[in-house]
Design a protein around this motif. Structure first.
Motif, PDB file in Angstrom:
ATOM      1  N   LEU A  13       0.861  -1.453  -0.004  1.00 55.26           N
ATOM      2  CA  LEU A  13       0.131  -0.161  -0.073  1.00 55.26           C
ATOM      3  C   LEU A  13       0.787   1.147  -0.161  1.00 55.26           C
ATOM      4  CD1 LEU A  13      -2.554  -1.241   2.704  1.00 55.26           C
ATOM      5  CD2 LEU A  13      -3.002  -0.934   0.290  1.00 55.26           C
ATOM      6  N   MET A  14       1.930   1.102   0.752  1.00 54.70           N
ATOM      7  CA  MET A  14       2.892   2.447   0.896  1.00 54.70           C
ATOM      8  C   MET A  14       3.439   2.751  -0.347  1.00 54.70           C
ATOM      9  SD  MET A  14       4.188   2.110   4.830  1.00 54.70           S
ATOM     10  CE  MET A  14       5.318   3.268   4.660  1.00 54.70           C
ATOM     11  N   ILE A  15       4.053   1.954  -1.067  1.00 50.58           N
ATOM     12  CA  ILE A  15       4.513   1.796  -2.289  1.00 50.58           C
ATOM     13  C   ILE A  15       3.743   2.594  -3.178  1.00 50.58           C
ATOM     14  CG2 ILE A  15       5.952   0.825  -4.511  1.00 50.58           C
ATOM     15  CD1 ILE A  15       6.956  -1.313  -2.531  1.00 50.58           C
ATOM     16  N   GLY A  16       2.462   2.129  -3.515  1.00 50.76           N
ATOM     17  CA  GLY A  16       1.477   2.800  -4.227  1.00 50.76           C
ATOM     18  C   GLY A  16       1.217   4.104  -4.179  1.00 50.76           C
ATOM     19  N   ALA A  17       0.777   4.314  -2.740  1.00 50.25           N
ATOM     20  CA  ALA A  17       0.635   5.442  -2.289  1.00 50.25           C
ATOM     21  C   ALA A  17       1.473   6.693  -2.601  1.00 50.25           C
ATOM     22  CB  ALA A  17      -0.036   5.566  -0.697  1.00 50.25           C
ATOM     23  N   LEU A  77      -5.374  -2.691  -6.766  1.00 47.35           N
ATOM     24  CA  LEU A  77      -4.802  -2.965  -8.193  1.00 47.35           C
ATOM     25  C   LEU A  77      -5.639  -2.013  -9.271  1.00 47.35           C
ATOM     26  CD1 LEU A  77      -4.096  -6.552  -7.994  1.00 47.35           C
ATOM     27  CD2 LEU A  77      -2.407  -4.973  -8.129  1.00 47.35           C
ATOM     28  N   GLY A  78      -6.841  -1.748  -9.061  1.00 48.86           N
ATOM     29  CA  GLY A  78      -7.557  -0.957 -10.062  1.00 48.86           C
ATOM     30  C   GLY A  78      -6.949   0.363  -9.892  1.00 48.86           C
ATOM     31  N   ALA A  79      -6.735   1.045  -8.849  1.00 48.50           N
ATOM     32  CA  ALA A  79      -6.238   2.171  -8.642  1.00 48.50           C
ATOM     33  C   ALA A  79      -5.152   2.435  -9.149  1.00 48.50           C
ATOM     34  CB  ALA A  79      -6.251   2.461  -7.093  1.00 48.50           C
ATOM     35  N   MET A  80      -4.136   1.383  -8.963  1.00 48.80           N
ATOM     36  CA  MET A  80      -2.648   1.541  -9.345  1.00 48.80           C
ATOM     37  C   MET A  80      -2.652   1.449 -10.875  1.00 48.80           C
ATOM     38  SD  MET A  80      -0.432   2.738  -7.458  1.00 48.80           S
ATOM     39  CE  MET A  80       0.888   2.384  -8.605  1.00 48.80           C
ATOM     40  N   ILE A  81      -3.683   0.633 -11.634  1.00 47.08           N
ATOM     41  CA  ILE A  81      -3.521   0.279 -12.826  1.00 47.08           C
ATOM     42  C   ILE A  81      -4.005   1.647 -13.680  1.00 47.08           C
ATOM     43  CG2 ILE A  81      -4.764  -0.890 -14.903  1.00 47.08           C
ATOM     44  CD1 ILE A  81      -4.437  -3.381 -13.145  1.00 47.08           C
ATOM     45  N   ALA A 173       4.983   0.472 -11.987  1.00 50.63           N
ATOM     46  CA  ALA A 173       4.592  -0.928 -12.532  1.00 50.63           C
ATOM     47  C   ALA A 173       4.995  -1.992 -11.399  1.00 50.63           C
ATOM     48  CB  ALA A 173       5.496  -1.099 -13.764  1.00 50.63           C
ATOM     49  N   PHE A 174       6.270  -1.666 -10.806  1.00 54.39           N
ATOM     50  CA  PHE A 174       6.758  -2.368  -9.659  1.00 54.39           C
ATOM     51  C   PHE A 174       5.701  -2.628  -8.408  1.00 54.39           C
ATOM     52  CE2 PHE A 174       8.624  -2.561  -5.456  1.00 54.39           C
ATOM     53  CZ  PHE A 174       9.348  -3.854  -5.702  1.00 54.39           C
ATOM     54  N   SER A 175       5.085  -1.520  -8.185  1.00 53.77           N
ATOM     55  CA  SER A 175       3.985  -1.497  -7.203  1.00 53.77           C
ATOM     56  C   SER A 175       2.712  -2.468  -7.559  1.00 53.77           C
ATOM     57  CB  SER A 175       3.480   0.146  -6.967  1.00 53.77           C
ATOM     58  OG  SER A 175       2.166  -0.255  -6.285  1.00 53.77           O
ATOM     59  N   ILE A 176       2.560  -2.572  -8.781  1.00 51.85           N
ATOM     60  CA  ILE A 176       1.274  -3.353  -9.357  1.00 51.85           C
ATOM     61  C   ILE A 176       1.861  -4.784  -9.377  1.00 51.85           C
ATOM     62  CG2 ILE A 176      -0.112  -4.163 -11.284  1.00 51.85           C
ATOM     63  CD1 ILE A 176       0.046  -1.331 -12.204  1.00 51.85           C
ATOM     64  N   VAL A 177       3.062  -5.191  -9.528  1.00 54.64           N
ATOM     65  CA  VAL A 177       3.706  -6.602  -9.645  1.00 54.64           C
ATOM     66  C   VAL A 177       3.942  -7.022  -8.050  1.00 54.64           C
ATOM     67  CG1 VAL A 177       5.508  -7.972  -9.912  1.00 54.64           C
ATOM     68  CG2 VAL A 177       4.826  -6.424 -11.556  1.00 54.64           C
ATOM     69  N   ALA A 180       0.380  -7.568  -6.653  1.00 64.84           N
ATOM     70  CA  ALA A 180      -0.311  -8.824  -7.086  1.00 64.84           C
ATOM     71  C   ALA A 180       0.334  -9.904  -6.424  1.00 64.84           C
ATOM     72  CB  ALA A 180       0.056  -8.714  -8.570  1.00 64.84           C
ATOM     73  N   ILE A 181       1.477  -9.998  -6.179  1.00 66.31           N
ATOM     74  CA  ILE A 181       2.091 -11.142  -5.301  1.00 66.31           C
ATOM     75  C   ILE A 181       1.715 -11.180  -3.789  1.00 66.31           C
ATOM     76  CG2 ILE A 181       4.289 -12.315  -4.577  1.00 66.31           C
ATOM     77  CD1 ILE A 181       5.467 -10.928  -7.208  1.00 66.31           C
ATOM     78  N   TYR A 182       2.027  -9.896  -3.048  1.00 67.06           N
ATOM     79  CA  TYR A 182       1.864 -10.010  -1.899  1.00 67.06           C
ATOM     80  C   TYR A 182       0.506  -9.513  -0.938  1.00 67.06           C
ATOM     81  CZ  TYR A 182       6.870 -10.985  -1.536  1.00 67.06           C
ATOM     82  OH  TYR A 182       8.117 -11.479  -1.940  1.00 67.06           O
ATOM     83  N   LEU A 183      -0.365  -8.546  -1.669  1.00 73.31           N
ATOM     84  CA  LEU A 183      -1.458  -7.911  -1.263  1.00 73.31           C
ATOM     85  C   LEU A 183      -2.450  -8.871  -1.177  1.00 73.31           C
ATOM     86  CD1 LEU A 183      -2.547  -5.553  -0.216  1.00 73.31           C
ATOM     87  CD2 LEU A 183      -3.420  -4.969  -2.362  1.00 73.31           C
ATOM     88  N   LYS A 184      -3.143  -9.098   0.251  1.00 74.06           N
ATOM     89  CA  LYS A 184      -4.140 -10.191   0.356  1.00 74.06           C
ATOM     90  C   LYS A 184      -5.455  -9.382   0.638  1.00 74.06           C
ATOM     91  CE  LYS A 184      -1.539 -13.343   0.490  1.00 74.06           C
ATOM     92  NZ  LYS A 184      -0.691 -13.408  -0.804  1.00 74.06           N
ATOM     93  N   ASN A 185      -6.735 -10.020   0.689  1.00 75.56           N
ATOM     94  CA  ASN A 185      -7.802  -9.302   0.771  1.00 75.56           C
ATOM     95  C   ASN A 185      -7.967  -9.243   2.418  1.00 75.56           C
ATOM     96  OD1 ASN A 185      -8.587  -8.793  -1.792  1.00 75.56           O
ATOM     97  ND2 ASN A 185      -9.262 -10.901  -2.083  1.00 75.56           N
TER      98      ASN A 185
END
Length: 471
Positions: A13-17, A77-81, A173-177, A180-185
């Motif tokens: 979350l922090m990388i994307g934000a 992921l929607g927000a980052m894309i 792009a790194f934030s999305i990848v 996608a690997i680590y972010l859980k619901n």
């Protein structure tokens, strides 16, 4: 949920934000270059900033609904894309209209990102550990916009403006990848009946208010422009109707019953005041540095960088202190400190040294850090879990609106003060008189900021540590 599982989610979350918030301040310094290259006027170009604020101001109120309809992964992921697509469009934009579309896509990503960030923290961490987690968010929220102008100044020294976007792309792009690997619901979705009328009223209300106030502070004729006061009036009417609607429908877009919890209500008022005070400094000091002291944009950015960086860096520390000692130990001394600092700002002159400005700005940012995140965490802690999406949506929305109003108010007061000074001047076009007018205008604006800080101190005495409501 164990610590090992929480950390990768928080990092995702922090990388994307960080990169989405960084873009709010990254582009402004390139405006003179963009005016020449894209062959547009300053007022047209200003839409890159106004449009950004507008989209965020419209999307955030709806986020309380969206975080319940979609999973954490889908939202993030929607927000980052969206943000990454917008960044790419900006980078390759052949002319202004395409660049504006890219900026609006970026804004949509940012507008969805902030509520997801806060809502996830509330779900992930128990109340006694939320302070430190919210402090980490504070680090990102303050650090990113602080380095934006300085970073863009460095990039523009040797590279074209498009690199402001190209350099962000690999990180986005790194934030999305990574996500996608680590972010859980972490949140549960539920089927909600969307009230279309609430959505329309919210969009018109918040959009019109943010647009009106932003336009009034950007040299469009101020409040004498019918477009400005007309838009704000329409926005206020729509918001009144929106409030009535929220109190009547069974599934409101933004559940205003969160205000039945007193510490949340107090938090909301305090945060609005703090955003206004913060924006008074952020918007007035560059005018003072460049208009009265004759500094360049880059030098102004460097002068304000240490305070803003320190604000971000001590946010995790104030978060941990909040967990240990509660809000009063931080908020009351912070508010008292803020009153003193704002009074000193009302005393500055053209002769005030740069070192004094540097120290005053550092002290201001430390005081704000002692108040903002602890207050926000304390207010949200009182809400029961079903109010988390609505509470974060309310606070994020009102902070955006307070920011727009703050900039308009303080620049308006400053401009009025300047005109009054020059009207009495024997030689209004002389350089020393222009600088004096700028100082006089800034003094008037900081006096208003000082008044806000006194109100914040009085409110701070009513804060008490909250227990999570069971309802």
């Amino acid at each position: 949920m164990g610590e090992v599982k929480r950390l990768p989610i928080l990092i995702s979350l922090m990388i994307g934000a960080f990169f989405s918030i960084l873009n709010e301040t990254l582009l402004n310094i390139a405006f003179p270059q963009l005016m020449i290259e894209l062959n547009v006027s300053a007022s047209t170009l200003q839409w890159l900033a106004t449009g950004y604020m507008l989209v965020v101001g419209v999307l955030v109120p709806a986020s309380g609904l969206l975080v319940q309809l979609f999973t954490t992964r889908q939202m993030f992921l929607g927000a980052m894309i969206l943000f990454t697509a917008g960044t790419l469009v900006c980078g390759i934009a052949p002319h202004f209209s395409i660049l504006l579309v890219g900026r609006l896509l970026q804004a949509a990503g940012t507008g969805l990102m902030l509520p997801v960030l806060m809502n996830t923290i509330l779900v992930l961490y128990p109340p006694d550990k939320r302070g430190a987690a919210m402090g980490s968010i504070g680090l990102v929220i303050m650090f990113a916009p602080a380095i934006g102008p300085t970073l863009s100044g460095l990039i523009l020294e040797s590279l074209q403006w498009r690199w402001l976007f190209y350099l962000v792309l690999p990180f986005a792009a790194f934030s999305i990848v990574f996500a996608a690997i680590y972010l859980k619901n972490v949140s549960e979705t539920k089927k909600i009946k969307v009230d279309v009328l609430s959505l329309i009223l919210s969009t018109i209300g918040f959009g019109a208010v943010v647009y009106g106030f932003s336009s009034s502070g950007e040299g469009h004729g101020g409040w004498s422009n019918p477009l400005v006061y007309g838009t704000v009036s329409i926005g206020i009417i729509a918001l009144v109707l929106f409030v009535f609607r929220q109190l009547r429908v069974p599934e409101p877009l933004m559940d205003l019953r969160a205000f039945q919890y007193p510490m949340f209500t107090l938090t909301t008022i305090l945060l609005i005041i703090m955003m206004m005070t913060l924006f008074s400094a952020m918007s007035l000091l560059p005018f003072l540095f460049q208009g009265a002291l004759g500094l360049t944009v880059f030098a102004s950015g460097l002068l304000m960088l240490p305070g803003s960086l320190l604000n971000g860096l001590i946010s995790p520390l104030t978060g941990k202190l909040f967990d240990k000692f509660g809000p009063r130990a931080l908020v009351i001394p912070g508010a008292a400190f803020l009153v003193v600092i704002m009074w000193f700002f009302t005393q500055v002159t053209v002769e005030t040294s740069r070192m004094t400005f540097l120290l005053l700005h550092i002290c201001l940012m430390v005081a704000i850090s002692m108040i903002m995140m602890p207050t926000q965490t304390n207010g949200l802690n009182q809400l029961p879990p079903r109010f988390y999406p609505h509470g974060t949506a309310i606070l994020n929305t009102l902070q955006q609106v307070a920011g727009a109003i703050g900039v308009a108010l303080f620049i308006g007061v400053m401009s009025t003060g300047q005109r009054a000074f020059l009207a009495k001047s024997p030689n209004p076009t002389a350089q020393d008189q222009m600088a004096g007018a700028m100082v006089a205008g800034v003094h008037n604006a900081f006096l208003i900021g000082f008044g806000f800080s006194v109100v914040a101190l009085l409110l701070a005495f009513f804060i008490k540590r909250t227990q999570v409501a069971k309802l």
